[in-house]
Design a protein around this motif. Structure first.
Motif, PDB file in Angstrom:
ATOM      1  N   ALA A  68       0.751  -1.315  -0.027  1.00 18.91           N
ATOM      2  CA  ALA A  68      -0.194   0.081   0.038  1.00 18.91           C
ATOM      3  C   ALA A  68       0.785   1.392   0.166  1.00 18.91           C
ATOM      4  N   ILE A  69       2.228   1.096   0.024  1.00 19.34           N
ATOM      5  CA  ILE A  69       3.058   2.298   0.167  1.00 19.34           C
ATOM      6  C   ILE A  69       3.291   2.836  -1.254  1.00 19.34           C
ATOM      7  N   PRO A  70       2.887   4.166  -1.709  1.00 15.53           N
ATOM      8  CA  PRO A  70       3.433   4.291  -3.052  1.00 15.53           C
ATOM      9  C   PRO A  70       4.773   4.566  -3.263  1.00 15.53           C
ATOM     10  N   GLU A  71       5.221   4.447  -4.767  1.00 19.17           N
ATOM     11  CA  GLU A  71       6.416   4.522  -4.910  1.00 19.17           C
ATOM     12  C   GLU A  71       6.832   6.123  -5.025  1.00 19.17           C
ATOM     13  N   GLY A  72       8.117   6.293  -4.468  1.00 23.02           N
ATOM     14  CA  GLY A  72       8.516   7.630  -4.209  1.00 23.02           C
ATOM     15  C   GLY A  72       8.048   8.238  -2.995  1.00 23.02           C
ATOM     16  N   SER A  73       7.963   7.671  -1.904  1.00 20.80           N
ATOM     17  CA  SER A  73       7.373   8.321  -0.707  1.00 20.80           C
ATOM     18  C   SER A  73       9.070   8.084   0.226  1.00 20.80           C
ATOM     19  N   PHE A  74       8.647   8.884   1.476  1.00 20.73           N
ATOM     20  CA  PHE A  74       9.710   8.973   2.328  1.00 20.73           C
ATOM     21  C   PHE A  74       9.434   7.917   3.550  1.00 20.73           C
ATOM     22  N   THR A  75      10.504   7.494   4.174  1.00 22.30           N
ATOM     23  CA  THR A  75      10.469   6.560   5.247  1.00 22.30           C
ATOM     24  C   THR A  75      10.750   7.006   6.632  1.00 22.30           C
ATOM     25  N   ASP A  76      11.473   8.334   6.507  1.00 17.18           N
ATOM     26  CA  ASP A  76      11.784   9.221   7.959  1.00 17.18           C
ATOM     27  C   ASP A  76      11.495  10.693   7.731  1.00 17.18           C
ATOM     28  N   LEU A  77      11.455  11.238   8.799  1.00 12.71           N
ATOM     29  CA  LEU A  77      10.957  12.676   8.912  1.00 12.71           C
ATOM     30  C   LEU A  77      12.215  13.529   8.366  1.00 12.71           C
ATOM     31  N   GLU A  78      13.155  13.125   8.759  1.00  7.41           N
ATOM     32  CA  GLU A  78      14.431  14.121   8.387  1.00  7.41           C
ATOM     33  C   GLU A  78      14.576  14.355   7.087  1.00  7.41           C
ATOM     34  N   SER A  79      14.224  13.246   6.196  1.00  9.37           N
ATOM     35  CA  SER A  79      14.298  13.617   4.688  1.00  9.37           C
ATOM     36  C   SER A  79      13.289  14.659   3.982  1.00  9.37           C
ATOM     37  N   VAL A  80      12.253  14.875   4.821  1.00 10.20           N
ATOM     38  CA  VAL A  80      11.195  15.753   4.333  1.00 10.20           C
ATOM     39  C   VAL A  80      11.339  17.294   4.937  1.00 10.20           C
ATOM     40  N   VAL A  81      11.704  17.090   6.087  1.00 10.53           N
ATOM     41  CA  VAL A  81      11.973  18.577   7.001  1.00 10.53           C
ATOM     42  C   VAL A  81      12.873  19.542   6.242  1.00 10.53           C
ATOM     43  N   GLY A  82      12.607  20.800   5.999  1.00  8.00           N
ATOM     44  CA  GLY A  82      13.242  21.693   5.168  1.00  8.00           C
ATOM     45  C   GLY A  82      12.813  21.706   4.119  1.00  8.00           C
ATOM     46  N   ARG A  83      12.035  20.780   3.124  1.00  7.47           N
ATOM     47  CA  ARG A  83      11.764  20.727   1.845  1.00  7.47           C
ATOM     48  C   ARG A  83      10.568  21.617   1.788  1.00  7.47           C
TER      49      ARG A  83
END
Length: 268
Positions: A68-83
C-alpha cells in the motif's frame, strides 16, 4: 476404577497443555507476521500550503502494508523537513518526492520552479488582477493591449496556461477571500519572459483566470484561400496536313483511222 479416572484426568491434562502450547505458538506467529508486513511512511499531519517550507510539526509517521506504500514516498521525517511544497498537501496524504522540492537556500519560491522555468513579476490592479481572486497555483492567460497609429486598442492573448507562483509577497494559498494585490509572480520560460517585458513596455497586460483542468485548445489549421480554380488548357489538336495533289503522269493515246495510226499525249 480410580486408576481409570486418574488416567483420563492425565490424558485430559496433557491435551490441554498441548492445545495451549499450539495456541500460543499460533498467536506468536501472527504477531510476528504483522510486524513483518508493515512499514513506516511519512504522511502530512496538517495541511501544507503551496510554496511553504515543511516543518517537523507538519508530519507524522504511519504504518502501512508494503503493497500500500506508493512509489517515491519517504520513510523518515528528516528527509522531508526543510523541503518546500510544490503543491498543496492535505492531512493524511503520503508525502511524495514530486510534491516537495529540495530547498538549497535563498527564497523558498525558487525551490518550486521547474528546471528551465523563470519567475517574473508583473504589476496589476484590481481589474488586471482578476479582482483579487488570484491565488498561488492558479492558471491564467496573459492578454496584451496597446494602441496602434489610429489610437485603436488591439488586445491579443500572448501567453496561455501560465502558472501563478505568488501574489504580492504571498506564495501560500491560506486566504479566505479576495484581496486586491499589486503584483503577481508568474512561472514562464525565458522566451515568454521576453514577451511579457515587451508587452509591458508597449502597453498594458491583463490576466484572465482559467480552469486548470481545461484541455489545451488546439488552434485551427489555417488553410490558404486560393482563387478560383484554374482550368487546365486542353491540348490543342494538331491541324491535319493539307493534301498535296501531284499531277498524274501524261498518258499517250494512239488513234487508228483506217490504215493510218496517229498518237497524242494527254495530260490530266
Amino acid at each position: 476404577m480410580k486408576k481409570g479416572v486418574v488416567l483420563m484426568l492425565g490424558v485430559s491434562l496433557v491435551l490441554a497443555v498441548s492445545a495451549a502450547g499450539l495456541a500460543n505458538t499460533w498467536i506468536s506467529k501472527q504477531e510476528g507476521e504483522e510486524e513483518v508486513d508493515t512499514a513506516s511512511v511519512v504522511v502530512a499531519a496538517l495541511q501544507i500550503p503551496f510554496g511553504r517550507k515543511v516543518q517537523a510539526a507538519d508530519l507524522r509517521m504511519l504504518q502501512l502494508p508494503p503493497h500500500a506504500i506508493p512509489e517515491g514516498s519517504f520513510t523518515d521525517l528528516e528527509s522531508v523537513v526543510g523541503r518546500v511544497s510544490s503543491q498543496p498537501i492535505y492531512p493524511g496524504e503520503v508525502i511524495l518526492q514530486n510534491r516537495v522540492s529540495e530547498h538549497l537556500g535563498g527564497s523558498a519560491l525558487a525551490a518550486v520552479l521547474e528546471p528551465g522555468m523563470r519567475a517574473i513579476s508583473v504589476r496589476v490592479d484590481d481589474v488586471a488582477g482578476v479582482a483579487g481572486f488570484l491565488l498561488p497555483g492558479n492558471v491564467v492567460d496573459v492578454v496584451s493591449t496597446h494602441r496602434n497609429v489610429n489610437r485603436d486598442v488591439k488586445p491579443k492573448t500572448i501567453l496561455e496556461r501560465i502558472k501563478v507562483l505568488a501574489v504580492d509577497q504571498i506564495a501560500s494559498q491560506e486566504r479566505d477571500g479576495p484581496v486586491i494585490v499589486r503584483a503577481v509572480t508568474l512561472a514562464v520560460t525565458p522566451k515568454q519572459a521576453e514577451q511579457v517585458v515587451e508587452a509591458t513596455q508597449e502597453g498594458r497586460i491583463q490576466l484572465t483566470l482559467r480552469n486548470p483542468l481545461e484541455e489545451v485548445e488546439e488552434e485551427p489549421i489555417q488553410v490558404a484561400q486560393a482563387g478560383p480554380p484554374k482550368l487546365e488548357a486542353l491540348p490543342q489538336a494538331k491541324p491535319e496536313p493539307k493534301p498535296v495533289y501531284k499531277p498524274a503522269p501524261p498518258v499517250r493515246v494512239s488513234v487508228i483511222r483506217g490504215t493510218e495510226m496517229s498518237s497524242t499525249t494527254v495530260r490530266h
